[in-house]
Design a protein around this motif. Structure first.
Motif, PDB file in Angstrom:
ATOM      1  N   GLU A   1       0.834  -1.204   0.000  1.00  0.00           N
ATOM      2  CA  GLU A   1       0.000   0.000   0.000  1.00  0.00           C
ATOM      3  C   GLU A   1       0.867   1.252   0.000  1.00  0.00           C
ATOM      4  O   GLU A   1       0.560   2.226  -0.679  1.00  0.00           O
ATOM      5  N   GLY A   2       1.947   1.209   0.751  1.00  0.00           N
ATOM      6  CA  GLY A   2       2.881   2.337   0.775  1.00  0.00           C
ATOM      7  C   GLY A   2       3.479   2.578  -0.605  1.00  0.00           C
ATOM      8  O   GLY A   2       3.572   3.718  -1.061  1.00  0.00           O
TER       9      GLY A   2
ATOM     10  N   GLU B   1       2.113   1.693  -3.423  1.00  0.00           N
ATOM     11  CA  GLU B   1       1.029   2.184  -4.278  1.00  0.00           C
ATOM     12  C   GLU B   1       0.766   3.670  -4.015  1.00  0.00           C
ATOM     13  O   GLU B   1       0.533   4.433  -4.952  1.00  0.00           O
ATOM     14  N   ILE B   2       0.801   4.071  -2.745  1.00  0.00           N
ATOM     15  CA  ILE B   2       0.577   5.481  -2.406  1.00  0.00           C
ATOM     16  C   ILE B   2       1.681   6.342  -3.001  1.00  0.00           C
ATOM     17  O   ILE B   2       1.410   7.397  -3.578  1.00  0.00           O
TER      18      ILE B   2
ATOM     19  N   ARG C   1       0.384  11.490  -9.698  1.00  0.00           N
ATOM     20  CA  ARG C   1      -0.368  12.735  -9.491  1.00  0.00           C
ATOM     21  C   ARG C   1       0.568  13.934  -9.638  1.00  0.00           C
ATOM     22  O   ARG C   1       0.196  14.955 -10.219  1.00  0.00           O
TER      23      ARG C   1
ATOM     24  N   SER D   1       1.150   6.424  -6.716  1.00  0.00           N
ATOM     25  CA  SER D   1       0.003   7.287  -7.015  1.00  0.00           C
ATOM     26  C   SER D   1       0.386   8.755  -6.863  1.00  0.00           C
ATOM     27  O   SER D   1       0.022   9.589  -7.695  1.00  0.00           O
ATOM     28  N   ALA D   2       1.109   9.057  -5.789  1.00  0.00           N
ATOM     29  CA  ALA D   2       1.539  10.447  -5.578  1.00  0.00           C
ATOM     30  C   ALA D   2       2.488  10.887  -6.682  1.00  0.00           C
ATOM     31  O   ALA D   2       2.424  12.025  -7.148  1.00  0.00           O
TER      32      ALA D   2
END
Length: 170
Positions: A78-79, A81-82, A89, A85-86
Motif C-alpha cells: 500500500e505504501g 502504491e501510495i 499525481r 500514485s503520488a
C-alpha cells in the motif's frame, strides 16, 4: 569371666522387628504411597496440560506472526502504491502546470501581438496624419496659396485615403 557372644539374633526379637517393619511398610504404603502416587499423577497431568497449552499458544503465535507478516507486506505494498500514485499525481500536476503556463504564455503572446498591432495602427495613423500635414505644407508652398478650411480638409482626407490604400513597409 565368662563372656559369651551370641552371633545369631534372638528369634523373638527378630520376629517382632520383622512384624513391626512389615506393619510400618503397610501403613506407609497405604498412607503415603497412594497420596504420593495421586499427587504425581496430578502433577503429570498438569504438566501435560501445560505442554498442550504451550503448543496451542505456540501455534497461535505462529498464526499471529504469519498474519503480521502478511499485514506488513500489505502495508508495504500500500505504501508503494501510495508513493506511485503520488508520483503519478505529481507528474500529472506538473503537466497541468506546464500546460497552463503554455496557455498563459500563448494568451500573453497573443495579447502582446494585438497590442503591437494596435500600436502599429496608431503609429501608422499618426504617421499618415503627419505625412498629410507635411504634404499640405509642401503643397501650400508649391502652390503659394492658402486654401480655405474645407478645401484643405478635403485634400487631407483624399491624401490619407490614398496613402491608406497603399501598403506601408516597415
Amino acid at each position: 569371666m565368662d563372656f559369651q557372644v551370641n552371633i545369631l539374633p534372638d528369634p523373638i526379637n527378630l520376629g517382632l522387628q520383622l512384624v513391626a517393619t512389615l506393619i510400618i511398610f503397610l501403613v506407609l504404603r497405604a498412607k503415603v504411597t497412594e497420596p504420593l502416587k495421586a499427587m504425581l499423577e496430578k502433577r503429570a497431568s498438569g504438566i501435560e496440560k501445560d505442554i498442550k497449552v504451550a503448543k496451542d499458544q505456540k501455534a497461535e503465535a505462529e498464526d499471529l506472526k504469519t498474519k503480521y507478516e502478511i499485514s506488513l507486506e500489505k502495508a508495504k505494498e500500500e505504501g508503494r502504491e501510495i508513493v506511485e500514485s503520488a508520483k503519478k499525481r505529481g507528474d500529472q500536476l506538473k503537466e497541468e502546470i506546464i500546460s497552463e503556463a503554455r496557455a498563459e504564455a500563448s494568451v500573453e503572446r497573443n495579447r502582446a501581438k494585438n497590442e503591437i498591432e494596435r500600436e502599429k495602427e496608431k503609429a501608422l495613423d499618426s504617421l499618415k496624419s503627419e505625412v498629410a500635414s507635411m504634404a499640405m505644407l509642401v503643397a501650400n508652398k508649391v502652390v503659394n496659396k492658402n486654401l480655405d478650411e474645407s478645401t484643405h480638409k478635403d485634400m487631407i482626407d483624399n491624401f490619407i485615403n490614398e496613402v491608406g490604400e497603399t501598403k506601408w513597409q516597415s
